[in-house]
Design a protein around this motif. Structure first.
Motif, PDB file in Angstrom:
ATOM      1  N   ALA A   1       0.872  -1.156   0.032  1.00 56.02           N
ATOM      2  CA  ALA A   1      -0.047  -0.098  -0.233  1.00 56.02           C
ATOM      3  C   ALA A   1       1.095   1.083  -0.004  1.00 56.02           C
ATOM      4  N   THR A   2       1.092   1.739  -1.113  1.00 56.21           N
ATOM      5  CA  THR A   2       1.924   3.035  -1.419  1.00 56.21           C
ATOM      6  C   THR A   2       1.372   4.277  -1.284  1.00 56.21           C
ATOM      7  N   LEU A   3       1.888   5.088  -0.457  1.00 57.76           N
ATOM      8  CA  LEU A   3       1.485   6.525  -0.331  1.00 57.76           C
ATOM      9  C   LEU A   3       2.714   7.557  -0.704  1.00 57.76           C
ATOM     10  N   ARG A   4       2.146   8.365  -1.528  1.00 52.61           N
ATOM     11  CA  ARG A   4       3.204   9.341  -2.280  1.00 52.61           C
ATOM     12  C   ARG A   4       2.553  10.821  -1.820  1.00 52.61           C
ATOM     13  N   SER A   5       3.323  11.471  -1.050  1.00 56.65           N
ATOM     14  CA  SER A   5       2.978  12.913  -0.567  1.00 56.65           C
ATOM     15  C   SER A   5       3.665  13.834  -1.711  1.00 56.65           C
ATOM     16  N   LEU A   6       2.979  14.832  -2.064  1.00 51.90           N
ATOM     17  CA  LEU A   6       3.568  15.561  -2.738  1.00 51.90           C
ATOM     18  C   LEU A   6       3.190  17.073  -2.529  1.00 51.90           C
ATOM     19  N   ARG A   7       3.802  18.166  -3.321  1.00 51.74           N
ATOM     20  CA  ARG A   7       3.516  19.601  -3.207  1.00 51.74           C
ATOM     21  C   ARG A   7       2.966  20.024  -4.485  1.00 51.74           C
ATOM     22  N   MET A   8       1.684  20.279  -4.661  1.00 53.65           N
ATOM     23  CA  MET A   8       1.230  20.724  -5.954  1.00 53.65           C
ATOM     24  C   MET A   8       1.842  22.213  -6.422  1.00 53.65           C
TER      25      MET A   8
ATOM     26  N   PHE B   1      -2.294   7.581  -3.581  1.00 50.69           N
ATOM     27  CA  PHE B   1      -2.149   6.207  -3.050  1.00 50.69           C
ATOM     28  C   PHE B   1      -2.374   5.145  -3.965  1.00 50.69           C
ATOM     29  N   GLN B   2      -1.699   4.456  -4.147  1.00 52.77           N
ATOM     30  CA  GLN B   2      -2.093   2.953  -5.166  1.00 52.77           C
ATOM     31  C   GLN B   2      -1.459   1.757  -4.394  1.00 52.77           C
ATOM     32  N   PHE B   3      -1.780   0.650  -4.914  1.00 55.97           N
ATOM     33  CA  PHE B   3      -1.096  -0.610  -4.486  1.00 55.97           C
ATOM     34  C   PHE B   3       0.091  -0.885  -5.603  1.00 55.97           C
ATOM     35  N   ASP B   4       1.112  -1.182  -4.937  1.00 55.37           N
ATOM     36  CA  ASP B   4       2.399  -1.417  -5.744  1.00 55.37           C
ATOM     37  C   ASP B   4       1.992  -2.834  -6.454  1.00 55.37           C
ATOM     38  N   GLY B   5       2.595  -2.890  -7.740  1.00 51.07           N
ATOM     39  CA  GLY B   5       2.112  -4.197  -8.675  1.00 51.07           C
ATOM     40  C   GLY B   5       1.279  -4.240  -9.343  1.00 51.07           C
ATOM     41  N   LEU B   6       0.173  -3.492  -8.889  1.00 51.35           N
ATOM     42  CA  LEU B   6      -1.301  -3.612  -9.629  1.00 51.35           C
ATOM     43  C   LEU B   6      -1.465  -2.413 -10.399  1.00 51.35           C
ATOM     44  N   VAL B   7      -0.539  -1.439 -10.577  1.00 53.17           N
ATOM     45  CA  VAL B   7      -0.753  -0.404 -11.134  1.00 53.17           C
ATOM     46  C   VAL B   7       0.322  -0.197 -12.363  1.00 53.17           C
ATOM     47  N   ASN B   8       0.128   0.878 -13.095  1.00 56.24           N
ATOM     48  CA  ASN B   8       1.335   0.964 -14.317  1.00 56.24           C
ATOM     49  C   ASN B   8       1.960   2.476 -13.811  1.00 56.24           C
ATOM     50  N   LYS B   9       3.161   2.144 -13.006  1.00 56.60           N
ATOM     51  CA  LYS B   9       3.643   3.080 -12.455  1.00 56.60           C
ATOM     52  C   LYS B   9       4.222   4.531 -13.432  1.00 56.60           C
ATOM     53  N   MET B  10       4.536   4.105 -14.645  1.00 56.39           N
ATOM     54  CA  MET B  10       5.004   5.127 -15.675  1.00 56.39           C
ATOM     55  C   MET B  10       3.761   5.696 -15.780  1.00 56.39           C
ATOM     56  N   TYR B  11       2.664   5.201 -15.991  1.00 56.96           N
ATOM     57  CA  TYR B  11       1.420   6.028 -16.283  1.00 56.96           C
ATOM     58  C   TYR B  11       0.997   6.905 -15.213  1.00 56.96           C
TER      59      TYR B  11
ATOM     60  N   SER C   1      -7.776  -0.985  -4.603  1.00 54.22           N
ATOM     61  CA  SER C   1      -7.369  -2.591  -4.607  1.00 54.22           C
ATOM     62  C   SER C   1      -7.544  -3.309  -5.661  1.00 54.22           C
ATOM     63  N   CYS C   2      -8.199  -2.797  -6.959  1.00 54.72           N
ATOM     64  CA  CYS C   2      -8.356  -3.227  -8.265  1.00 54.72           C
ATOM     65  C   CYS C   2      -7.284  -2.525  -9.116  1.00 54.72           C
ATOM     66  N   GLY C   3      -6.487  -1.762  -8.813  1.00 56.28           N
ATOM     67  CA  GLY C   3      -5.230  -1.289  -9.533  1.00 56.28           C
ATOM     68  C   GLY C   3      -5.628   0.137  -9.923  1.00 56.28           C
ATOM     69  N   ASP C   4      -6.502   0.985  -9.347  1.00 57.20           N
ATOM     70  CA  ASP C   4      -6.710   2.305  -9.544  1.00 57.20           C
ATOM     71  C   ASP C   4      -5.772   3.181  -8.664  1.00 57.20           C
ATOM     72  N   THR C   5      -5.568   4.309  -8.875  1.00 56.07           N
ATOM     73  CA  THR C   5      -4.946   5.184  -7.925  1.00 56.07           C
ATOM     74  C   THR C   5      -5.743   6.416  -7.568  1.00 56.07           C
TER      75      THR C   5
ATOM     76  N   ASP D   1     -12.726  17.563   0.372  1.00 54.02           N
ATOM     77  CA  ASP D   1     -13.388  16.591   0.955  1.00 54.02           C
ATOM     78  C   ASP D   1     -13.798  15.418  -0.025  1.00 54.02           C
ATOM     79  N   GLN D   2     -13.261  15.495  -1.095  1.00 57.84           N
ATOM     80  CA  GLN D   2     -13.367  14.651  -2.291  1.00 57.84           C
ATOM     81  C   GLN D   2     -11.970  13.906  -2.738  1.00 57.84           C
ATOM     82  N   ALA D   3     -12.186  12.766  -3.342  1.00 61.73           N
ATOM     83  CA  ALA D   3     -10.813  12.245  -4.061  1.00 61.73           C
ATOM     84  C   ALA D   3     -11.028  11.902  -5.436  1.00 61.73           C
ATOM     85  N   LEU D   4      -9.966  11.950  -6.014  1.00 64.57           N
ATOM     86  CA  LEU D   4      -9.950  11.566  -7.628  1.00 64.57           C
ATOM     87  C   LEU D   4      -9.580  10.074  -7.525  1.00 64.57           C
ATOM     88  N   VAL D   5     -10.250   9.135  -8.499  1.00 66.78           N
ATOM     89  CA  VAL D   5      -9.760   7.791  -8.742  1.00 66.78           C
ATOM     90  C   VAL D   5      -9.306   7.769 -10.156  1.00 66.78           C
TER      91      VAL D   5
END
Lengths: 327, 475
Positions: free
Chosen positions: B24-31, B40-50, B101-105, B113-117
């Motif tokens: 379960a990978t969390l990446r904090s960044l500053r816009m 937030f995404q699950f490592d291995g389920l996602v396309n990291k380059m994308y 958990s299905c591979g979305d980020t 108080d909303q998130a983008l998937v």
């Protein structure tokens, strides 16, 4: 409730035949059965008959060998159960039932009925009457790999195919003896120096051998009842003997009140191309007529309707028309 | 549970929720506008380059089209910054996590108080390989894979019609397995589709890992030895069935698609039958029927004949069999049972072992069973012949191996206890049972019982190909 009753009834219906089917508890392993290839029945001083069974056994090398086991008994079931040996007798491959002539003249109803009721072969066993002791039939052809019973059975079939012998199976005997007024013809053979030789036909009425047909009468039966194709016979013509083989034959029987008429039309191949065809034809026609009339006479004499004419006290007429092919 | 407006709270919740799982990978960044964001995404389920190109770089203001202005709401981020094709906006935190958990980020932005998937699925797959169970000489060599999307794509490539519909359901309390219903609208009956949908939706279990799990949970008669739900790993076979009005069920994580309903005659049908000329195809199909009968009946018939009905065996054959059985230790029934168990053991061993080792075990097993056991007098040679023939035939109708193994034993028991009568009674009972089965409302023995003349064109024999392809030979 009704569903439960239905299921119970269905279970009983299924289970009952299973229990009464005869299979349950009747299993026999192959190595535990003694295959009986032939049976012979003779007179016995101490019991109803003497059974001699030709049993196939496998020796240590795996080759077949045959052994004759003899027992005196009052019934066939008793005979089988007291047959010497550790293995259970198996009648499913019984090819031949040989009956000694004295026993045949006394009557074989019990033997035929008991064999017929077993139904293992469905009455397909060949019957033969042996002059003297029936068990001797299994002393013939001792070197044949198929065994003496198969050899004797094959000899009978060969005689029927190439000669004028009519074969009789157990079911034919049963049918013939059960039908009113009907009878069964069973080949009669004798064992001469280890060889089986067919000598005539025994006439059985009500399971009792009442008479015996001579060779001429035996031929006459086949001329009148059919089945003589491929049979060979010889005729005398102008002081010489001609060999003939029946190629094709057609028999017509006409019944009128008080009269039965047979027309026999056949094509016969005659050996000897230099012979006079007309002379051969006349000789053949005379022989066929003579044979047929002697069969009719035998039928009257014995009082058995083995010709299928219906009544033995009839005025008979036989015509024979022969076509000769010289070879 | 709603999405928190502070990224730190979201981060804390996620860490707690997944118990610190390493994937379960969390990446904090500053816009670019200085606002904090959390990816937030699950490592291995996602396309990291994308993810880097479509999410991280735009958020940090590193795209060609620099967005330097302030971000006022999530909608603006979705429409102007995130480059993903499939982006959802939600305030339900648990559904966000389920999608992850299905591979979305998921992207959480401080103050909102909303998130983008964003759909970023991209896990490693073994690619498209050949079928293991239903190989064909003529026809496509491809088989379904473990990815449901890929399997759906393979079907879409075969049926490009807008009437091909895929419906996704999610079942399994813990596994949350994606299950896809595929059918051709207008060919599959609505009643059937509803029935399948209802039964799958009604599955209430903790996890589903394979289509076999669902198959057993949704079929009509779970106690029967006969499978009333078909399965295939060949896309062309699934497409063929879809065109005949079946519903296919694709399950994420398994290369076997279920086909519903299934009728008995399908056991003898292969897709190759339709690719070759009808004469040979029909001969082969009838041979399969014969093989099915032999593989079920032969051991029982053999035992019944040698134990109870020796008079039915031809004289010469009986003589040979008696010679072969002389000196053997066990009864014919026990010999047969031993051989059947040995065969099943050998089959199981060969299935599980690596191929090189399997071949060795196969040779040793066959040699021991076929030669040494006979030579040692443990087993009679005729039993070996009967068992070999039984299992050659079993391989011909491999699709119903489960039911044949059980039926074989039932008929063997019938033959051993009651002779031929027992065998016939077992066959009668089996046929009666088969006639009573239904597969999602369709009689299992259709079109043989009840007789449907229209379906007979493609049942135990194959009719004219134009009738089958045109839909008039629907079975």
């Amino acid at each position: 409730m009704r569903r439960g009753a239905f299921l119970c009834a269905a279970a009983v219906l299924f289970a009952a035949p299973l229990l009464f089917g005869g299979c349950m508890g009747a299993q026999e392993e192959l190595e535990a059965i003694a295959v009986i290839k032939g049976t012979a029945f003779d007179m016995s001083n101490t019991a109803a008959f003497r059974l001699s069974a030709c049993v196939r056994l496998a020796d240590e090398s795996g080759a077949d060998r045959f052994s004759i086991k003899t027992v005196d008994a009052d019934s066939f079931a008793e005979a089988l159960s007291s047959l010497p040996g550790e293995k259970t007798p198996f009648m499913g491959q019984n090819e031949l039932v040989a009956i000694g002539e004295p026993l045949a003249r006394r009557g074989v109803e019990q033997i035929v009925s008991e064999l017929w009721s077993r139904r293992e072969r469905d009455g397909a066993e060949q019957l033969v009457v042996i002059r003297g002791e029936a068990a001797k039939v299994y002393e013939t052809e001792p070197d044949k790999a198929s065994g003496p019973a198969s050899a004797a059975s094959a000899a009978l079939e060969n005689a029927a195919e190439r000669g004028f012998v009519s074969l009789c199976t157990l079911s034919a005997m049963h049918r013939g003896s059960e039908a009113r007024g009907a009878c069964a013809l069973v080949p009669v053979a004798q064992v001469d120096e280890g060889q089986l030789r067919i000598t005539g036909m025994a006439v059985f009425c009500d399971y009792v051998m009442t008479d015996e047909l001579s060779e001429k009468e035996m031929r006459g039966v086949r001329w009148l009842c059919g089945g003589a194709e491929n049979a060979g016979f010889s005729v005398r013509s102008a002081d010489e003997t001609l060999g003939m083989t029946v190629e094709r034959m057609e028999i017509t029987m006409e019944k009128e009140p008080g009269k039965v008429k047979w027309d026999i039309a056949c094509t016969i191949i005659c050996d000897g191309p230099d012979k006079d065809a007309d002379m051969a034809r006349i000789a053949a026609e005379n022989t066929i007529k003579s044979d047929a009339l002697s069969a009719v006479a035998a039928s009257k004499r014995i009082g058995a309707d083995f010709l299928g004419a219906g009544d033995t006290d009839y005025v008979e007429e036989v015509t024979a028309e022969v076509k000769i092919k010289l070879r | 549970m709603k999405v928190f407006s502070e990224t730190a709270k979201n981060e804390s919740f996620i860490r707690d929720y997944y118990g610190g799982s390493f994937d379960a990978t969390l990446r904090s960044l500053r816009m670019a506008d200085g606002r904090a964001a959390l990816v937030f995404q699950f490592d291995g389920l996602v396309n990291k380059m994308y993810i880097e190109d479509a999410i991280v770089r735009p958020l940090m203001g590193m795209t060609c089209r620099q967005e330097r202005g302030r971000v006022y709401d999530v909608e603006a981020v979705k429409s102007t910054l995130v480059l993903g094709l499939d982006v959802k906006q939600t305030d339900e935190l648990l559904s966000v996590l389920a999608l992850c958990s299905c591979g979305d980020t998921a992207v959480f932005i401080d103050g909102f108080d909303q998130a983008l998937v964003v759909q970023t699925r991209g896990w490693a797959t073994r690619g498209i390989s050949g079928p293991e169970t239903d190989r064909s000489v003529r026809g496509p060599r491809e088989a379904f894979g473990e990815t449901m999307l890929l399997n759906a794509t393979m079907l879409r490539r075969k049926i490009k019609s807008n009437r091909l519909v895929f419906e996704v359901l999610r079942i399994g309390e813990l596994s949350k397995t994606d299950v896809c219903l595929a059918y051709v609208k207008g060919i599959a009956e609505d009643d059937l589709i509803n029935r399948v949908r209802e039964r799958i939706s009604g599955v209430d279990v903790k996890y589903i890992l394979e289509s076999g799990h669902i198959e057993q949970l949704i079929e009509d008669s779970r106690r029967s030895v006969f499978a009333t739900v078909g399965n295939t790993e060949k896309p062309d076979a699934a497409a063929e069935k879809l065109m005949k009005g079946r519903v296919a069920v694709l399950v994420d994580g398994t290369p076997f698609a279920l086909t519903i309903p299934m009728v008995f005659t399908e056991n003898f049908q292969t897709t190759e039958d339709y690719y070759s000329r009808p004469y040979y195809a029909n001969i082969v199909r009838l041979l399969r029927v014969l093989a099915y009968v032999i593989t079920i009946c032969l051991p029982g018939l053999y035992v019944a004949l040698v134990t109870y009905h020796q008079e039915m065996i031809p004289a010469k054959l009986l003589a040979m069999m008696i010679r072969a059985s002389e000196g053997t230790v066990f009864s014919a029934t026990l010999e047969m049972v031993i051989m059947l168990i040995l065969y099943e053991l050998l089959r199981e061993a060969l299935l599980r072992l690596p191929v090189p080792l399997g071949a060795t075990v196969g040779i040793i097993g066959s040699f021991v069973i076929g030669d040494a056991a006979v030579s040692a007098g443990i087993i009679g040679a005729p039993v070996v012949v009967v068992v070999a023939l039984t299992f050659i035939c079993s391989a011909v109708v491999n699709s119903c191996a489960g039911s044949t193994a059980v039926l074989r034993l039932i008929l063997l028991a019938g033959g051993a206890i009651f002779g031929l009568y027992g065998v016939l009674l077992a066959i009668f009972g089996t046929v009666a049972h088969m006639c009573s089965l239904k597969s999602f409302g369709t009689p299992y023995m259709m079109p043989l019982s009840p007789v449907k003349t229209r379906g007979l064109g493609d049942s135990l024999v194959r009719g004219r190909i134009e009738n089958i392809l045109g839909g008039r030979g629907k079975s």
